[in-house]
Design a protein around this motif. Structure first.
Motif, PDB file in Angstrom:
ATOM      1  N   THR A 537       1.023  -1.349   0.017  1.00  0.00           N
ATOM      2  CA  THR A 537      -0.008  -0.026  -0.672  1.00  0.00           C
ATOM      3  C   THR A 537       0.815   1.358  -0.079  1.00  0.00           C
ATOM      4  OG1 THR A 537      -0.275  -0.304   2.474  1.00  0.00           O
ATOM      5  CG2 THR A 537      -1.295  -0.562   0.629  1.00  0.00           C
ATOM      6  N   TYR A 538       0.081   2.094  -0.142  1.00  0.00           N
ATOM      7  CA  TYR A 538       0.660   3.991  -0.342  1.00  0.00           C
ATOM      8  C   TYR A 538       1.544   3.682   0.957  1.00  0.00           C
ATOM      9  CZ  TYR A 538      -0.874   4.783  -4.513  1.00  0.00           C
ATOM     10  OH  TYR A 538      -1.260   5.213  -6.416  1.00  0.00           O
ATOM     11  N   ASN A 539       2.257   4.732   1.306  1.00  0.00           N
ATOM     12  CA  ASN A 539       3.419   5.041   2.331  1.00  0.00           C
ATOM     13  C   ASN A 539       2.923   6.220   2.857  1.00  0.00           C
ATOM     14  OD1 ASN A 539       5.369   3.118   2.412  1.00  0.00           O
ATOM     15  ND2 ASN A 539       7.146   4.025   1.041  1.00  0.00           N
ATOM     16  N   PHE A 540       1.702   6.461   2.530  1.00  0.00           N
ATOM     17  CA  PHE A 540       1.226   8.376   2.912  1.00  0.00           C
ATOM     18  C   PHE A 540      -0.410   7.694   2.490  1.00  0.00           C
ATOM     19  CE2 PHE A 540       4.202   8.830  -0.888  1.00  0.00           C
ATOM     20  CZ  PHE A 540       4.564   8.842   0.166  1.00  0.00           C
ATOM     21  N   VAL A 541      -0.561   8.810   4.354  1.00  0.00           N
ATOM     22  CA  VAL A 541      -2.397   7.902   4.557  1.00  0.00           C
ATOM     23  C   VAL A 541      -2.977   9.557   4.535  1.00  0.00           C
ATOM     24  CG1 VAL A 541      -1.757   6.157   6.085  1.00  0.00           C
ATOM     25  CG2 VAL A 541      -1.384   8.015   7.030  1.00  0.00           C
ATOM     26  N   SER A 542      -4.269   9.427   4.911  1.00  0.00           N
ATOM     27  CA  SER A 542      -4.943  10.881   4.418  1.00  0.00           C
ATOM     28  C   SER A 542      -5.448  10.809   5.667  1.00  0.00           C
ATOM     29  CB  SER A 542      -6.476  10.390   4.099  1.00  0.00           C
ATOM     30  OG  SER A 542      -6.633   9.449   4.774  1.00  0.00           O
ATOM     31  N   LYS A 543      -5.166  12.326   6.461  1.00  0.00           N
ATOM     32  CA  LYS A 543      -5.990  12.946   7.764  1.00  0.00           C
ATOM     33  C   LYS A 543      -6.998  11.762   7.841  1.00  0.00           C
ATOM     34  CE  LYS A 543      -6.674  17.036  10.211  1.00  0.00           C
ATOM     35  NZ  LYS A 543      -7.620  18.020   9.975  1.00  0.00           N
ATOM     36  N   LYS A 544      -7.997  11.569   7.943  1.00  0.00           N
ATOM     37  CA  LYS A 544      -9.252  11.054   7.489  1.00  0.00           C
ATOM     38  C   LYS A 544      -8.867   9.478   8.392  1.00  0.00           C
ATOM     39  CE  LYS A 544     -14.040   9.819   5.922  1.00  0.00           C
ATOM     40  NZ  LYS A 544     -13.954   8.871   4.260  1.00  0.00           N
ATOM     41  N   LEU A 545      -8.137   9.040   7.276  1.00  0.00           N
ATOM     42  CA  LEU A 545      -7.243   7.050   7.538  1.00  0.00           C
ATOM     43  C   LEU A 545      -6.963   7.453   9.672  1.00  0.00           C
ATOM     44  CD1 LEU A 545      -7.754   4.138   7.315  1.00  0.00           C
ATOM     45  CD2 LEU A 545      -5.873   4.896   6.448  1.00  0.00           C
ATOM     46  N   MET A 546      -5.962   8.016   9.894  1.00  0.00           N
ATOM     47  CA  MET A 546      -5.101   8.548  10.376  1.00  0.00           C
ATOM     48  C   MET A 546      -6.525   8.923  11.658  1.00  0.00           C
ATOM     49  SD  MET A 546      -1.848   8.853  10.446  1.00  0.00           S
ATOM     50  CE  MET A 546      -1.543   9.428  11.918  1.00  0.00           C
ATOM     51  N   GLU A 547      -7.395   9.361  11.612  1.00  0.00           N
ATOM     52  CA  GLU A 547      -8.411  10.266  12.223  1.00  0.00           C
ATOM     53  C   GLU A 547      -9.291   8.826  13.374  1.00  0.00           C
ATOM     54  OE1 GLU A 547      -8.387  14.690  12.215  1.00  0.00           O
ATOM     55  OE2 GLU A 547     -10.645  13.646  11.117  1.00  0.00           O
ATOM     56  N   ILE A 548      -9.247   7.978  12.077  1.00  0.00           N
ATOM     57  CA  ILE A 548     -10.328   6.504  12.018  1.00  0.00           C
ATOM     58  C   ILE A 548      -9.874   6.228  13.322  1.00  0.00           C
ATOM     59  CG2 ILE A 548     -11.602   5.205  11.112  1.00  0.00           C
ATOM     60  CD1 ILE A 548     -12.390   7.371   8.630  1.00  0.00           C
ATOM     61  N   THR A 549      -8.310   5.434  12.984  1.00  0.00           N
ATOM     62  CA  THR A 549      -8.511   4.536  13.276  1.00  0.00           C
ATOM     63  C   THR A 549      -6.634   5.339  14.625  1.00  0.00           C
ATOM     64  OG1 THR A 549      -5.877   5.383  11.843  1.00  0.00           O
ATOM     65  CG2 THR A 549      -7.522   3.283  11.640  1.00  0.00           C
ATOM     66  N   ASN A 550      -7.629   6.034  15.428  1.00  0.00           N
ATOM     67  CA  ASN A 550      -6.963   6.851  16.648  1.00  0.00           C
ATOM     68  C   ASN A 550      -6.408   7.030  17.036  1.00  0.00           C
ATOM     69  OD1 ASN A 550      -9.613   6.764  17.488  1.00  0.00           O
ATOM     70  ND2 ASN A 550      -8.844   3.713  18.420  1.00  0.00           N
ATOM     71  N   GLN A 551      -4.768   7.456  15.417  1.00  0.00           N
ATOM     72  CA  GLN A 551      -3.651   8.002  15.100  1.00  0.00           C
ATOM     73  C   GLN A 551      -3.671   8.972  15.230  1.00  0.00           C
ATOM     74  OE1 GLN A 551      -1.351   4.959  14.079  1.00  0.00           O
ATOM     75  NE2 GLN A 551      -3.124   4.422  15.138  1.00  0.00           N
TER      76      GLN A 551
END
Lengths: 828, 59
Positions: A537-551
């Motif tokens: 997968t990409y080394n980059f993530v969205s802000k949304k995914l970071m938030e959903i996964t409590n990061q």
């Protein structure tokens, strides 16, 4: 960059089929992104003459035109004189002119790329038949002009094919810009034509006007201005010319055709010619309205001043943005005001429009490095920036500007003044290189004369002295500095494909296994053998995914130039990327699967010398949807643990699973973020040799909801570099020739952990010096007891002799003593 | 494709008078695309099992 093949052919023969041509371009010039065959877009348009034109009886604004198409169109209704009737609303439709007729069955070019292109037919307009239409510039996709129909402005006769008259039967070749990063000349038609000539082994000859020795223009009018260059280091040359009494008007159809073919819009004759010359030569030209400059400054002499911006100065650009230039941007100003972001884009204060009468044209040379910073800072990416960024030749400003002026003067105006500000210009130096030097490096066997011809074809100056070539690159080549550049040039133009393929004779040593690659390969084999699928997968993530996964997003690096606006954070853990793929794959019909990725993570809190530390991790997810989750016994946690045992193999004993909720992650931001994915009561921190290896378990309910994960879902993420700590080499002991004795023992313990018990037994058995094997058999808590009975099977053998009953008894006594002393365990 | 710049060799402690080389960039994913007629580079990063399952690990 879009290249028009017809335009190229004005300067060189192309003696290849389109297919061959594209192959050669790909192999010897640059990767072709796509090609567009314009001949289909302009198919069937016939140049026709309006023989008669009179008002429509039932419509005020419409006219009836009887046209002569030279009898070209088949199957069409004609009157007794063989003329075709077309209804037209254009004011300029009149008897005697030649027009572009789109007959029934043809497609309106402007709609060619639409989902449903507009195909014409014969239809009644207020009771009168119109066979197709007479086309405007807009309909022909040549300009924005929809006020009238186009009038043919070249030598033509009724029945001629419109497309071929205006070179619209063209092949447009889009070559990737990045292929020309070191070739400023290839951002112009001339440069590409020269290359295609060279590739075909043909001699190229530049047009006379494109030369260092250009005939000095003589002013015939009077339109004075002064140039002041305060940035001589950054702007080594600034050439400008004023033209008085110029008539701003639409460009000729021919000019509109040139520009539209490569995807540019026609604006007016002055702007179009500057664009035309830029596309032709790669030298951008900017036009200023002389009278607007004068108005800004009042009574002073008109001036163009090259300088940096002062603090607080602002400029509104032609793209509508107002910016405050930084103190390092290169600007052009009038005596009092900024009028152009140099090399990039003009300002609105002095732009050319329909009311313009007098102009100043500028052809300058801007520093490529500073311009790149300016362009990135203000987000200005124009065709001029693309070209200047590659480092254009300082020599060409004068010849290109001179030709531009000459082209403009053909229709109107007088030259007022021409000014050329520069210090000593950068010249290409002569390079001496032997044929042997070149042949050795290419593995070729070319003669010096052959080599000379190859580079002479693209207008290098070559002197041959026996086997030594003395070569001087032409002024537009700013990329030839050392002998190796000549080798490349000859290799490429000769074609690397023609070089002999031989394997080098070298002794080679096997490479040493690189620890990280090695462990990754082991992990990959172990997990894929167990049926899991490797993802990338990409080394980059969205802000949304970071938030959903409590990061915690504060520790993630944010990218300044993200691939896409959504993927703008560098990931701190890999697991969220895998979890994001679970639902999509269930939807595809896969009901159970394991996914894993071997990836790298970074965070702001773990750095060395301001650079982020790179942590290699192995991340795994197992998921089974509700239809099949009854196939699995026990909690999902154990499914993840099964896969974990696959990758640690024989090292399982060394692993410890400890409480996640009480773990301290203060010194490990990766684990801290990772822990937020897991639910503490159904997960564990995995320890290996007192190092925190990673986390295994099940996910937080909120994450499962947001990412639509099924109930049966679990996984882990481990630090792959720590896995190398585990010793993977097996140690061999000779097998015993004597028979094994097998005994079952049961120890009753109160609250001794199971693993402690196993370890103690193992230690004591080892100390006996016998071969042994220990297996757990049963675990049982008698009713109403706080003791647990743990049963093991022990196999024992000696390498010396068959064990007697007495030997076994001694071993058991030894075990009993040690266990009761250490763990208060009692054998039952 | 071109030659390795002599400065690159020099920085790596290799004498450019003795050793030379060609330099070019090969995208591994592009080669796989050519070999298997894969039409879109984005498939590689899609995590789509229908795509991935067509390529088994070679042992």
């Amino acid at each position: 960059m879009k290249i028009s093949l017809n335009w190229i052919k004005e300067f060189t023969d192309v003696d290849l089929t389109n297919e061959q041509l594209l192959e050669r371009i790909n192999a010897q010039l640059g990767a072709v992104e796509e090609t567009v065959d314009l001949s289909q877009k302009y198919q069937g348009i016939i140049i026709s003459k309006i023989v008669d034109c009179f008002p429509h009886p039932d419509a005020d604004r419409l006219k009836i035109c009887l046209i002569d198409d030279g009898g070209k169109q088949k199957d069409i209704e004609r009157n007794a004189d063989g003329l075709v009737q077309v209804v037209c609303g254009a004011e300029n439709a009149r008897t005697g002119i030649l027009v572009a007729w789109l007959p029934p069955g043809s497609t309106v070019p402007a709609s060619f790329e639409d989902k449903q292109p507009l195909v014409l037919d014969a239809r009644k307009l207020r009771g009168e038949t119109s066979n197709g239409m007479l086309a405007s510039g807009l309909e022909l996709d040549l300009s924005d002009d929809h006020k009238g129909i186009v009038e043919i402005d070249v030598e033509a006769a009724p029945g001629d094919d419109f497309a071929s008259k205006y070179d619209l039967d063209d092949l447009i070749i889009d070559i990737e810009n990045k292929m020309f990063t070191h070739r400023p000349d290839c951002f112009g038609v001339l440069g590409v034509a020269r290359e295609l000539s060279g590739i075909q082994g043909l001699q190229f000859v530049s047009p006379d006007w494109y030369s260092e020795e250009v005939e000095q223009l003589k002013p015939t009018g009077d339109l004075p201005f002064k140039v002041q260059n305060h940035l001589k280091e950054l702007v080594p040359r600034f050439t400008a010319a004023s033209i008085a009494n110029i008539e701003i008007q639409p460009s000729s159809l021919k000019m509109q055709s040139y520009l539209s073919r490569i995807g540019m819009k026609s604006i007016n004759n002055v702007v179009d010619i500057t664009n035309f010359m830029m596309i032709l030569t790669a030298q951008p030209i900017h036009a200023y309205d002389y009278d607007k400059l004068k108005k800004i400054d009042g009574s002073q002499e008109v001036g163009l001043i090259v300088r940096h911006a002062e603090k607080g100065e602002k400029i509104t650009l032609l793209n509508g943005k107002t910016i405050e230039p930084s103190s390092s941007d290169m600007m052009v100003a009038s005596n009092s005001k900024l009028v152009c972001l140099g090399g990039a884009i003009g300002g609105t204060e002095a732009d050319v429009d329909e009311s313009t009468k007098n102009i100043i044209l500028e052809a300058a040379n801007w520093d490529m490095y500073q311009l790149r910073r300016t362009s990135m800072k203000h987000g200005v990416f124009t065709d001029a920036v693309t070209r200047f960024n590659k480092g254009q030749s300082q020599t060409q400003t004068m010849p290109v500007l001179t030709h531009t002026v000459n082209l403009l003067l053909q229709s109107s105006g007088e030259l007022g003044q021409i000014t050329d500000e520069h210090e000593e210009l950068k010249q290409n130096q002569s390079l001496e290189v032997s044929a042997d030097f070149i042949n050795k490096r290419l593995g070729s066997n070319l003669g010096a004369d052959q080599m000379a011809k190859i580079v002479k074809n693209v207008e290098f100056d070559v002197q041959l002295n026996q086997d030594v070539l003395s070569i001087k690159a032409p002024f537009w080549r700013t990329d030839i500095d050392i002998k190796e550049d000549i080798v490349e040039e000859i290799g490429r133009l000769y074609s690397y494909d023609k070089l002999r393929q031989t394997l080098p004779k070298r002794s080679i040593n096997p490479s040493i296994n690189e620890g990280n690659l090695d462990i990754n390969q082991q992990l990959r084999l172990a997990l894929s053998s167990a049926g899991a699928n490797e993802l990338l997968t990409y080394n980059f993530v969205s802000k949304k995914l970071m938030e959903i996964t409590n990061q915690n997003i504060d520790i993630a690096y944010e990218l300044k130039n993200a691939l896409s606006p959504e993927l703008n954070y560098y990931r701190t853990t890999v697991l969220p990327n895998l979890l994001e793929k679970v639902h999509a794959n269930h939807k595809l019909g896969y009901s159970k699967f394991g996914l894993f990725e071997l990836g790298k993570v970074h965070n702001k809190n773990e750095t060395t010398d301001d650079l982020p530390n790179e942590r290699s991790v192995v991340s795994f997810v197992f998921s089974a949807d509700d239809k099949v989750d009854n196939e699995y016994q026990g909690a999902p946690y154990f499914q993840a643990k099964k896969y974990l045992s696959k990758i640690v193999g024989g090292k399982s004993d060394a692993l410890k699973f400890t409480n996640l909720d009480t773990a301290d992650f203060s010194s490990n931001p990766w684990l801290e973020n990772l822990s937020k994915l897991f639910i503490g009561s159904r997960s564990a921190l995995v320890m290996l040799h007192n190092e925190k290896l990673g986390i295994i378990g099940e996910y937080q309910p909120s994450i499962k909801r947001s990412l639509k994960l099924p109930k049966f879902c679990s996984g882990f993420e481990l630090d792959a570099s720590l896995l190398t700590l585990a010793d993977s080499s097996a140690s061999y002991k000779p097998l015993s020739k004597f028979q094994y004795s097998e005994i079952d023992v049961t120890y009753s313990v109160k609250d001794t952990p199971y693993d402690k018990l196993v370890k103690s037994i193992g230690r004591e058995l080892k100390n006996t010096g016998l071969d042994y094997d220990l297996t757990a058999v049963d675990s049982y808590r008698p009713e109403a007891s706080e003791m647990i009975n743990q049963t093991f099977r022990i196999r024992l053998a000696s390498t010396q002799r068959t064990l007697s009953a007495e030997d076994i008894k001694q071993v058991l006594e030894r075990l009993d003593g040690a266990l009761s002393e250490q763990l208060f365990a009692v054998r039952v | 494709m071109g030659m390795i710049h002599p400065n690159v060799l020099r920085e790596a402690g290799v004498d450019p008078e003795v050793y030379t080389g060609f330099a070019w960039g090969v995208g591994l994913d592009r080669l796989v695309m050519m070999k298997n007629n894969i039409e879109d580079v984005r498939h590689f990063h899609s995590g789509n099992l229908s795509f991935l399952k067509q390529f088994g690990a070679r042992r």
